[in-house]
Design an enzyme around this catalytic site. Structure first.
Site, PDB file in Angstrom:
ATOM      1  N   CYS A  82      20.996   6.603 -99.332  1.00  7.18           N
ATOM      2  CA  CYS A  82      22.751   7.403-100.612  1.00  7.18           C
ATOM      3  C   CYS A  82      24.043   6.906-100.170  1.00  7.18           C
ATOM      4  CB  CYS A  82      22.430   9.467-100.941  1.00  7.18           C
ATOM      5  SG  CYS A  82      20.304   9.049-101.285  1.00  7.18           S
ATOM      6  N   ASP A 128      17.317  13.952 -97.387  1.00  9.12           N
ATOM      7  CA  ASP A 128      16.370  14.283 -98.106  1.00  9.12           C
ATOM      8  C   ASP A 128      14.885  13.477 -97.977  1.00  9.12           C
ATOM      9  OD1 ASP A 128      17.477  16.772 -98.523  1.00  9.12           O
ATOM     10  OD2 ASP A 128      17.627  17.500-100.434  1.00  9.12           O
ATOM     11  N   CYS A 175      24.391  12.404-101.014  1.00 15.00           N
ATOM     12  CA  CYS A 175      23.021  12.553-101.369  1.00 15.00           C
ATOM     13  C   CYS A 175      23.700  14.569-102.368  1.00 15.00           C
ATOM     14  CB  CYS A 175      22.164  12.999-100.497  1.00 15.00           C
ATOM     15  SG  CYS A 175      20.568  12.823-100.057  1.00 15.00           S
ATOM     16  N   ASP A 176      22.467  15.001-102.138  1.00 11.34           N
ATOM     17  CA  ASP A 176      22.425  16.170-103.399  1.00 11.34           C
ATOM     18  C   ASP A 176      23.590  17.570-102.220  1.00 11.34           C
ATOM     19  OD1 ASP A 176      20.191  16.008-102.101  1.00 11.34           O
ATOM     20  OD2 ASP A 176      19.434  17.276-102.917  1.00 11.34           O
ATOM     21  N   LYS A 177      23.562  17.624-101.344  1.00 12.21           N
ATOM     22  CA  LYS A 177      24.002  19.230-100.491  1.00 12.21           C
ATOM     23  C   LYS A 177      25.463  17.619-100.461  1.00 12.21           C
ATOM     24  CE  LYS A 177      19.503  20.290-100.501  1.00 12.21           C
ATOM     25  NZ  LYS A 177      18.976  18.586-100.944  1.00 12.21           N
ATOM     26  N   CYS A 181      19.447   8.974-105.513  1.00 10.09           N
ATOM     27  CA  CYS A 181      17.938   8.780-106.068  1.00 10.09           C
ATOM     28  C   CYS A 181      18.507   8.785-107.928  1.00 10.09           C
ATOM     29  CB  CYS A 181      17.098  10.129-105.826  1.00 10.09           C
ATOM     30  SG  CYS A 181      16.712  10.131-103.987  1.00 10.09           S
ATOM     31  N   GLU A 226      11.954  21.414 -98.698  1.00 10.08           N
ATOM     32  CA  GLU A 226      12.175  21.210 -99.916  1.00 10.08           C
ATOM     33  C   GLU A 226       9.905  20.866-100.139  1.00 10.08           C
ATOM     34  OE1 GLU A 226      15.791  19.881-102.024  1.00 10.08           O
ATOM     35  OE2 GLU A 226      14.420  17.620-101.076  1.00 10.08           O
ATOM     36  N   SER A 228      12.858  19.028-104.518  1.00 16.87           N
ATOM     37  CA  SER A 228      13.065  18.594-104.832  1.00 16.87           C
ATOM     38  C   SER A 228      13.606  18.408-106.078  1.00 16.87           C
ATOM     39  CB  SER A 228      12.774  17.563-104.182  1.00 16.87           C
ATOM     40  OG  SER A 228      13.376  16.066-105.102  1.00 16.87           O
TER      41      SER A 228
END
Length: 574
Positions: free
Chosen positions: A65, A97, A138-140, A210, A462, A488
């Protein structure tokens, strides 16, 4: 293929003084040390006179990521000179993650959102920079960047690192969740060691976040709808010429923002947050969007709560057929016109506010003017709104005597809408994982994983590993799971997270016992247990919070400062 942003370049630029803040360190005759420091870096007089753009990279080498983000930051820096801007790269962090899932390291994932926001705020304000570009993967990374941008409230743009390409093994299209679910199959003995290894080796073929509508692609889509990234940023793949061009285009738009003095709080409003929420819901996005958009709204000073989510969920159809519960990946949407093509369709159907300002200097509707809407189909990535996958949204906000302050369920309809079963209670994720592995969890059970909330973990990790093990074990339709932790975006099945109050603070989920009958009723938005108030009061007399061993540093501070999940887990509430 998606269109480029060339048509947007027609926006006029008017010359004016743009060094609103950086003059303090580059031109103030009463502060010669700052100028001396800059000369020491080799900075030319020309660059010294230009606005300073801080380029925050979440790049690091150990996950797909983020592995390419420093290269993107370099591209943005190099192109800044084409627009008489001085781009200067600095780094912040990320926590993977996928790497930390199921380990104690997962406690740091959500915490990293606050660290990223803190570091962007600290660097830009500490060095008197005029603006900020954040390159996030990545997501955060993404909500952390937006929260940081709101705190500095100086012209800012987020660049998403892009989605990963799909993997392939023996003709099967793979993604990161394939690796987690393969473990469940291994436990059941339905996959060979060779194929198990083959899935792991081929799930992630290179750079990018992802590929399904997990949290990374959910948040990139929501943030583009919010107006804080350029058109196509959410759907341009990591290894695509369009993503390279996007990085080169950023400074054109940054110049516009500086000229017009357009700041994040000019862009992020109640209406733009509604756009972000509706896009996340319509695409079947992650439950994490609830946490992050609540936190963004709070930081922006916008009054937006779980009740607002509930209201929007009730009148927004789910039409994106994305993994984990659907068929497609973000790369498939890219091939059909990208997120702007979807948003044009959704706007024409009356689900978006077109008059919201964006980082192009134009409104959302103006950005979409020359774009052809996606052609929806019941066998395509996007279904028609008239024949949706689910008539209302999948992000169900539940409450009841198990969650007096709310909980979030991800129910696409494929899992069913009502589940009642006996609680099987675990005080940690590891205990639950071991029980699933050892076949202790049976069809009909409601698995309860508690003491994994924002304060109780701490860090609200998660629960992808247990849910993936349940799916991989073939129990996805027969077992429900509730937790004061979170999920997640790769999670699917009958699952409820964000149960508030959490167990560690004395919430009802902390008082459950094995065998208590739990009901998840998404039609009536109810999470309840067949335990009376009097019985709960009696149990509370002998309750005490779980002791958290070895708490120090970052997690100790987080435990003291973090607000509830229903408040977005912000750390600056008090």
């Amino acid at each position: 293929m998606p269109q480029t942003n060339e048509a947007l370049f027609l926006y006029p630029i008017k010359p004016m003084t743009l060094k609103k803040y950086s003059w303090e360190i580059s031109d103030n005759p009463e502060h010669p040390a700052g100028k001396a420091m800059l000369y020491a870096t080799g900075m030319s007089d020309k660059k010294m006179k230009q606005p300073f753009v801080g380029i925050a990279s979440c790049g690091y080498e150990s996950n797909p990521c983020n592995m390419h983000l420093n290269d993107f930051a370099g591209l943005i820096k190099d192109s800044s000179q084409d627009y008489d801007l001085t781009g200067l790269v600095f780094n912040t962090i990320g926590i993977s993650d996928g790497t930390s899932m199921g380990t104690l390291g997962m406690r740091y994932s959500l915490v990293s959102r606050e660290i990223i926001a803190d570091s962007i705020e600290s660097f830009i304000l500490g060095h008197s920079f005029d603006s900020c570009v954040a390159v996030a993967g990545c997501d955060k990374n993404m909500p952390g960047a937006i929260i940081g941008m709101l705190r500095i409230n100086r012209p800012s743009i987020m660049v998403y690192g892009g989605t990963i390409a799909s993997g392939n093994y023996k003709g099967e299209k793979l993604n990161i969740v394939s690796a987690f679910e393969a473990f469940g199959k291994k436990i059941q003995g339905t996959i060979s060691e060779e194929d198990y290894d083959g899935v792991i080796r081929n799930a992630c073929p290179g750079a990018g976040a992802c590929g399904g509508m997990y949290t990374a692609n959910t948040m990139s889509s929501a943030i583009e709808a919010l107006g804080m990234s350029l058109p196509y940023s959410a759907s341009n793949p990591a290894n695509s010429p369009e993503k390279i061009q996007e990085c080169k285009d950023v400074n054109h738009y940054m110049k516009i923002l500086l000229e017009k003095d357009i700041k994040p709080k000019d862009i992020i409003s109640r209406k733009s947050i509604e756009n972000a929420v509706r896009v996340a819901i319509s695409l079947g996005g992650s439950t994490n969007a609830v946490l992050h958009l609540l936190a963004i709204a709070r930081t922006a000073g916008v009054d937006f709560t779980l009740e607002d989510f509930k209201e929007l969920n009730a009148k927004t159809p789910m039409i994106g057929d994305f993994k984990p519960s659907g068929k497609f990946l973000m790369e498939d949407l890219h091939e059909q016109g990208g997120l702007p093509a979807f948003m044009k369709y959704f706007l024409e159907k009356g689900f978006l506010h077109g008059d919201c300002l964006t980082v192009t200097g134009k409104t959302l509707a103006e950005n979409l003017e020359g774009i052809d809407p996606i052609v929806p189909s019941r066998v395509n990535v996007i279904h028609p709104v008239e024949t949706p996958i689910k008539e209302t949204g999948h992000l169900c906000i539940l409450s009841g005597n198990l969650a007096p302050e709310g909980a979030v369920a991800k129910i696409t309809g494929k899992e069913g809408r009502l589940f009642t079963g006996p609680a099987k209670v675990f005080d940690s994720e590891k205990e639950a994982n071991d029980a699933i592995r050892d076949h202790v969890v049976k069809a009909g059970d409601v698995v309860v994983i508690r003491n994994v909330g924002p304060k109780g973990a701490p860090g609200m990790p998660e629960m992808l590993k247990p849910t993936s093990m349940i799916i991989g074990a073939g129990l996805g339709a027969d077992v429900a799971l509730i937790t004061d932790g979170r999920f997640s975006g790769g999670t699917h099945g009958f699952v409820v997270g964000h149960v508030t109050p959490e167990a560690w603070t004395g919430g009802p989920i902390g008082l459950l016992k094995d065998g208590d009958m739990v009901t998840i009723d998404t039609d009536h938005q109810l999470l309840s247990v067949d335990v009376s108030e009097a019985e709960f009061a009696e149990r509370k007399k002998s309750w005490s919070p779980k002791v958290i061993e070895g708490l120090q540093g970052t997690l100790k501070k987080y435990n003291k400062l973090v607000a509830t999940a229903s408040e977005g887990c912000v750390t600056d509430k008090f």
